[in-house]
Enzyme design. Structure first.
Site, PDB file in Angstrom:
ATOM      1  N   GLU A 147      27.260  -1.058 -28.214  1.00  0.00           N
ATOM      2  CA  GLU A 147      27.821   0.166 -28.788  1.00  0.00           C
ATOM      3  C   GLU A 147      27.405   1.399 -28.003  1.00  0.00           C
ATOM      4  O   GLU A 147      27.456   2.519 -28.510  1.00  0.00           O
ATOM      5  CB  GLU A 147      27.379   0.301 -30.243  1.00  0.00           C
ATOM      6  N   SER A 202      10.250  -2.752 -15.753  1.00  0.00           N
ATOM      7  CA  SER A 202      10.893  -2.631 -17.062  1.00  0.00           C
ATOM      8  C   SER A 202      10.496  -1.309 -17.729  1.00  0.00           C
ATOM      9  O   SER A 202      10.875  -0.249 -17.257  1.00  0.00           O
ATOM     10  CB  SER A 202      10.532  -3.847 -17.920  1.00  0.00           C
ATOM     11  N   HIS A 223      16.639  -4.146 -16.710  1.00  0.00           N
ATOM     12  CA  HIS A 223      17.329  -5.375 -17.144  1.00  0.00           C
ATOM     13  C   HIS A 223      18.828  -5.081 -17.199  1.00  0.00           C
ATOM     14  O   HIS A 223      19.537  -5.503 -18.104  1.00  0.00           O
ATOM     15  CB  HIS A 223      16.840  -5.828 -18.525  1.00  0.00           C
TER      16      HIS A 223
END
Length: 298
Positions: A166, A148, A190
């Site tokens: 967005e 991560s 992810h």
């Protein structure tokens, strides 16, 4: 440059991106998807002294380091690792402590946990700790592993913020400098589960020379000599190659406006597929053309 070390970048795990399950001791194999996909086992196999390698878990990115660190130790010991400990570095002054630096110099593997990649770069960037990581990676049989946030921070360019919904609005994706182990790529994690493909599109259209790497959860890349990338784990790796972009409105629209991109090339990798960063060629392990290409098919 001939890089002696290896990178293992991992997209994170479904369960909080770390090993924080409370019943790990009772049900460890089911709780840790990495056991099923073999990512951590592969880490041990690739390390200098296998299960006897000196492994330091670095929890700097996490807001709950005292919980996450011991769970990584349990996970690695479950797989047979005999020499694992945790380095808690929460302030810059700790990254110059001689005790900490000696532990790093002795390490064969460092594992950076999940959390906030901006914590990694702001706390470790430019310190003696950072310098030793780079020196060992370039000159020793050493592995930098990151999950991560630890994966996102490995490259020169690093995404640290950006709404998935967005992400294709100009200016929504924030990029800064990472730890600089590998150049020419930018990494997001992810990736599939959180719908982050737009973030990578914007990162790449701003500088098409940079290859975008999107890591799914329970999925990673093993990178050797900063050129050969092999997909590991159960999920997908998405590569975004902007070198053949034909047109974009990026410089014509105002901040907050949607971005258009024509002819953006993507690749999808799964376990054992490889990609050569020097040639930008992908090889599918179970390709329908495996016989013609002379590729292994087992």
């Amino acid at each position: 440059m001939n890089i002696q070390g290896k990178l293992m970048i991992i997209g994170g795990a479904v369960d909080k991106g770390s090993f924080t399950e409370t019943d790990l001791d009772k049900n460890v194999a089911n709780n840790l998807n990495f056991f099923e996909t073999g990512i951590l086992k592969r880490l041990l196999l690739e390390s200098k002294h296998k299960e006897n390698s000196r492994i330091e878990v670095i929890t700097t990115a996490s807001k709950i380091p005292r919980e996450i660190g011991p769970e990584y130790v349990k996970a690695l010991e479950y797989l047979g690792a005999k020499n694992v400990s945790v380095l808690h570095i929460e302030k810059r002054e700790q990254a110059t402590s001689e005790e900490v630096l000696e532990k790093l110099r002795a390490a064969d593997v460092v594992i950076f946990t999940g959390g906030d990649q901006l914590r990694l770069t702001s706390i470790l960037g430019g310190t003696a700790f950072h310098d030793i990581i780079l020196e060992k990676y370039h000159n020793e049989d050493f592995i930098y592993a990151g999950t991560s946030a630890g994966a996102a921070a490995a490259s020169n360019n690093m995404i640290y913020q950006g709404s998935s919904s967005e992400a294709l609005l100009k200016g929504e994706v924030k990029i800064t400098s990472g730890l600089g182990l590998i150049d020419g790529v930018i990494i997001d994690t992810h990736f599939v589960q959180r719908g982050r493909i737009g973030r990578l599109f914007q990162a790449v259209v701003g500088n098409p020379k940079v290859l975008g790497i999107g890591l799914g959860e329970d999925t990673g890349l093993l990178i050797t000599n900063n050129t050969k990338m092999e997909a590991i784990g159960s999920g997908l790796v998405i590569l975004v190659d902007g070198r053949e972009i034909k047109d974009t409105n990026l410089t014509q629209v105002e901040l907050g406006q949607p971005i258009s991109i024509s002819h953006l090339v993507t690749h999808v990798m799964s376990m054992y597929d490889t990609f050569d960063l020097s040639t930008h060629k992908m090889f599918i392990r179970s390709s329908q053309y495996a016989d013609e290409l002379g590729l292994p098919t087992d």
